[in-house]
Design a protein around this motif. Sequence first.
Motif: not given
Length: 68
Positions: A62-68
């Motif tokens: 989720a963090m990678e998806a949000r932060l790119g």
Amino acid sequence: EIRALYDVGQEIDVFSTPAELIERIGHYLDRPDERRAMAEAAYARAVPAYSLDSRAVELMAAMEARLG
């Protein structure tokens, strides 16, 4: 809702009233093999699916998806 996480009747049992809880307790006290099988099935579901490691993987994704 707990019913979305576990298979009622196979992994967990549920109740709606105090009287129903008492009935279910008596049912499982009289059936130790059924009680044990249900507990083992719930544990087998919970440990890999809802472990801290599994949740950490979800959080990282989720963090990678949000932060790119």
